[in-house]
Design a protein around this motif. Structure first.
Motif, PDB file in Angstrom:
ATOM      1  N   MET A   1      23.055  39.734  43.437  1.00 16.16           N
ATOM      2  CA  MET A   1      24.240  38.909  43.266  1.00 16.16           C
ATOM      3  C   MET A   1      25.436  39.813  43.003  1.00 16.16           C
ATOM      4  N   THR A   2      26.512  39.582  43.682  1.00 13.90           N
ATOM      5  CA  THR A   2      27.716  40.389  43.537  1.00 13.90           C
ATOM      6  C   THR A   2      28.490  39.961  42.299  1.00 13.90           C
ATOM      7  N   GLN A   3      28.913  40.959  41.496  1.00 19.90           N
ATOM      8  CA  GLN A   3      29.716  40.653  40.322  1.00 19.90           C
ATOM      9  C   GLN A   3      31.170  40.936  40.630  1.00 19.90           C
ATOM     10  N   SER A   4      32.047  40.152  40.035  1.00 21.71           N
ATOM     11  CA  SER A   4      33.471  40.380  40.212  1.00 21.71           C
ATOM     12  C   SER A   4      33.918  41.535  39.344  1.00 21.71           C
ATOM     13  N   VAL A   5      35.102  42.042  39.622  1.00 20.33           N
ATOM     14  CA  VAL A   5      35.679  43.121  38.840  1.00 20.33           C
ATOM     15  C   VAL A   5      35.837  42.694  37.387  1.00 20.33           C
ATOM     16  N   PHE A   6      36.229  41.436  37.148  1.00 20.89           N
ATOM     17  CA  PHE A   6      36.422  40.965  35.784  1.00 20.89           C
ATOM     18  C   PHE A   6      35.091  40.841  35.052  1.00 20.89           C
ATOM     19  N   GLN A   7      34.020  40.494  35.760  1.00 20.42           N
ATOM     20  CA  GLN A   7      32.719  40.469  35.116  1.00 20.42           C
ATOM     21  C   GLN A   7      32.323  41.881  34.715  1.00 20.42           C
ATOM     22  N   ASP A   8      32.654  42.872  35.554  1.00 16.81           N
ATOM     23  CA  ASP A   8      32.390  44.263  35.198  1.00 16.81           C
ATOM     24  C   ASP A   8      33.162  44.647  33.942  1.00 16.81           C
ATOM     25  N   HIS A   9      34.422  44.216  33.839  1.00 18.62           N
ATOM     26  CA  HIS A   9      35.223  44.505  32.647  1.00 18.62           C
ATOM     27  C   HIS A   9      34.576  43.891  31.416  1.00 18.62           C
ATOM     28  N   GLN A  10      34.079  42.656  31.561  1.00 20.05           N
ATOM     29  CA  GLN A  10      33.453  41.984  30.423  1.00 20.05           C
ATOM     30  C   GLN A  10      32.174  42.703  30.017  1.00 20.05           C
ATOM     31  N   GLU A  46      35.883  45.699  46.290  1.00 19.91           N
ATOM     32  CA  GLU A  46      36.453  45.635  44.942  1.00 19.91           C
ATOM     33  C   GLU A  46      37.891  46.145  44.935  1.00 19.91           C
ATOM     34  N   THR A  47      38.150  47.179  45.730  1.00 15.98           N
ATOM     35  CA  THR A  47      39.502  47.719  45.821  1.00 15.98           C
ATOM     36  C   THR A  47      40.452  46.691  46.407  1.00 15.98           C
ATOM     37  N   VAL A  48      40.030  46.015  47.466  1.00 10.80           N
ATOM     38  CA  VAL A  48      40.854  44.974  48.082  1.00 10.80           C
ATOM     39  C   VAL A  48      41.062  43.830  47.093  1.00 10.80           C
ATOM     40  N   ALA A  49      40.020  43.466  46.359  1.00 13.95           N
ATOM     41  CA  ALA A  49      40.141  42.382  45.385  1.00 13.95           C
ATOM     42  C   ALA A  49      41.180  42.730  44.317  1.00 13.95           C
ATOM     43  N   LEU A  50      41.164  43.962  43.826  1.00 17.41           N
ATOM     44  CA  LEU A  50      42.151  44.391  42.828  1.00 17.41           C
ATOM     45  C   LEU A  50      43.559  44.407  43.419  1.00 17.41           C
ATOM     46  N   GLU A  51      43.661  44.865  44.650  1.00 19.41           N
ATOM     47  CA  GLU A  51      44.971  44.894  45.314  1.00 19.41           C
ATOM     48  C   GLU A  51      45.527  43.481  45.466  1.00 19.41           C
ATOM     49  N   MET A  52      44.695  42.540  45.910  1.00 19.19           N
ATOM     50  CA  MET A  52      45.135  41.158  46.095  1.00 19.19           C
ATOM     51  C   MET A  52      45.495  40.541  44.745  1.00 19.19           C
ATOM     52  N   TYR A  95      37.205  35.473  43.735  1.00 24.93           N
ATOM     53  CA  TYR A  95      37.207  35.244  45.181  1.00 24.93           C
ATOM     54  C   TYR A  95      36.253  36.229  45.832  1.00 24.93           C
ATOM     55  N   LYS A  96      35.262  35.747  46.516  1.00 22.91           N
ATOM     56  CA  LYS A  96      34.203  36.583  47.076  1.00 22.91           C
ATOM     57  C   LYS A  96      34.689  37.435  48.255  1.00 22.91           C
ATOM     58  N   THR A  97      35.429  36.826  49.164  1.00 27.75           N
ATOM     59  CA  THR A  97      35.840  37.515  50.382  1.00 27.75           C
ATOM     60  C   THR A  97      37.304  37.234  50.675  1.00 27.75           C
ATOM     61  N   VAL A  98      38.038  38.290  50.938  1.00 22.23           N
ATOM     62  CA  VAL A  98      39.413  38.141  51.405  1.00 22.23           C
ATOM     63  C   VAL A  98      39.403  38.559  52.868  1.00 22.23           C
ATOM     64  N   LEU A  99      39.714  37.617  53.732  1.00 18.09           N
ATOM     65  CA  LEU A  99      39.728  37.914  55.163  1.00 18.09           C
ATOM     66  C   LEU A  99      40.860  38.885  55.477  1.00 18.09           C
ATOM     67  N   ALA A 100      40.675  39.670  56.528  1.00 21.78           N
ATOM     68  CA  ALA A 100      41.657  40.700  56.881  1.00 21.78           C
ATOM     69  C   ALA A 100      43.033  40.110  57.120  1.00 21.78           C
ATOM     70  N   TRP A 101      43.098  38.976  57.821  1.00 17.92           N
ATOM     71  CA  TRP A 101      44.410  38.387  58.107  1.00 17.92           C
ATOM     72  C   TRP A 101      45.068  37.875  56.832  1.00 17.92           C
ATOM     73  N   GLU A 102      44.254  37.389  55.875  1.00 20.24           N
ATOM     74  CA  GLU A 102      44.813  36.936  54.596  1.00 20.24           C
ATOM     75  C   GLU A 102      45.358  38.127  53.800  1.00 20.24           C
ATOM     76  N   ALA A 103      44.597  39.209  53.772  1.00 22.89           N
ATOM     77  CA  ALA A 103      45.049  40.412  53.074  1.00 22.89           C
ATOM     78  C   ALA A 103      46.331  40.937  53.711  1.00 22.89           C
ATOM     79  N   ASP A 104      46.384  40.938  55.038  1.00 19.12           N
ATOM     80  CA  ASP A 104      47.587  41.402  55.734  1.00 19.12           C
ATOM     81  C   ASP A 104      48.791  40.532  55.397  1.00 19.12           C
ATOM     82  N   GLN A 105      48.576  39.219  55.322  1.00 20.11           N
ATOM     83  CA  GLN A 105      49.651  38.286  54.977  1.00 20.11           C
ATOM     84  C   GLN A 105      50.173  38.566  53.564  1.00 20.11           C
TER      85      GLN A 105
END
Length: 140
Positions: A1-10, A46-52, A95-105
């Motif tokens: 199971m994938t953990q979010s960055v915030f779960q890692d912080h916790q 995780e890097t993209v998630a932090l950037e978003m 958010y589990k997945t950020v699509l490329a077009w969403e990240a670009d937007q």
């Protein structure tokens, strides 16, 4: 199971980044968080998630006295043109997945926002310089 960055912080008892950033800190938040990738060996996702997440928080600024997190998330969603639910999940690192077009937007919005902030600062600096010159002239 994938953990979010915030779960890692916790899990590691680290405090997640505060949403109450000054404008200067907000402009550098993305670069700072991306530098964490080298130190912590985060995955690309995780890097993209932090950037978003940093972009969402910049979109919520300026933070006003009495602002709730919900109000900030609503403001960010409205400015970015994305659903509030998606904005909330990105804000909290859920958010589990950020699509490329969403990240670009979001990146395109952030680049425009940063350019506007620089223009505002340049304008304020020009006004301050003019005031200082006028003061010097009147004292001479």
């Amino acid at each position: 199971m994938t953990q979010s960055v915030f779960q890692d912080h916790q899990r590691t008892n680290q405090v997640p980044p505060s949403p109450a950033l000054t404008m200067a800190e907000g402009l550098s938040a993305v670069a700072e968080k991306l530098s964490m990738r080298k130190e912590n060996r985060m995955s690309g996702a995780e890097t993209v998630a932090l950037e978003m997440q940093a972009i969402i928080r910049d979109a919520a600024s300026p933070f006003e006295a009495g602002d709730t997190v919900g109000r900030q998330i609503d403001r960010a969603a409205r400015r970015l043109g994305i659903p509030v639910g998606k904005c909330k999940r990105i804000w909290y690192g859920e958010y589990k997945t950020v699509l490329a077009w969403e990240a670009d937007q979001l990146r395109a919005w952030h680049e425009d926002w940063q350019s506007q902030q620089v223009r505002k600062m340049d304008h304020q600096l020009a006004i301050l310089k003019a005031k200082m010159e006028n003061r010097e002239c009147s004292h001479a």
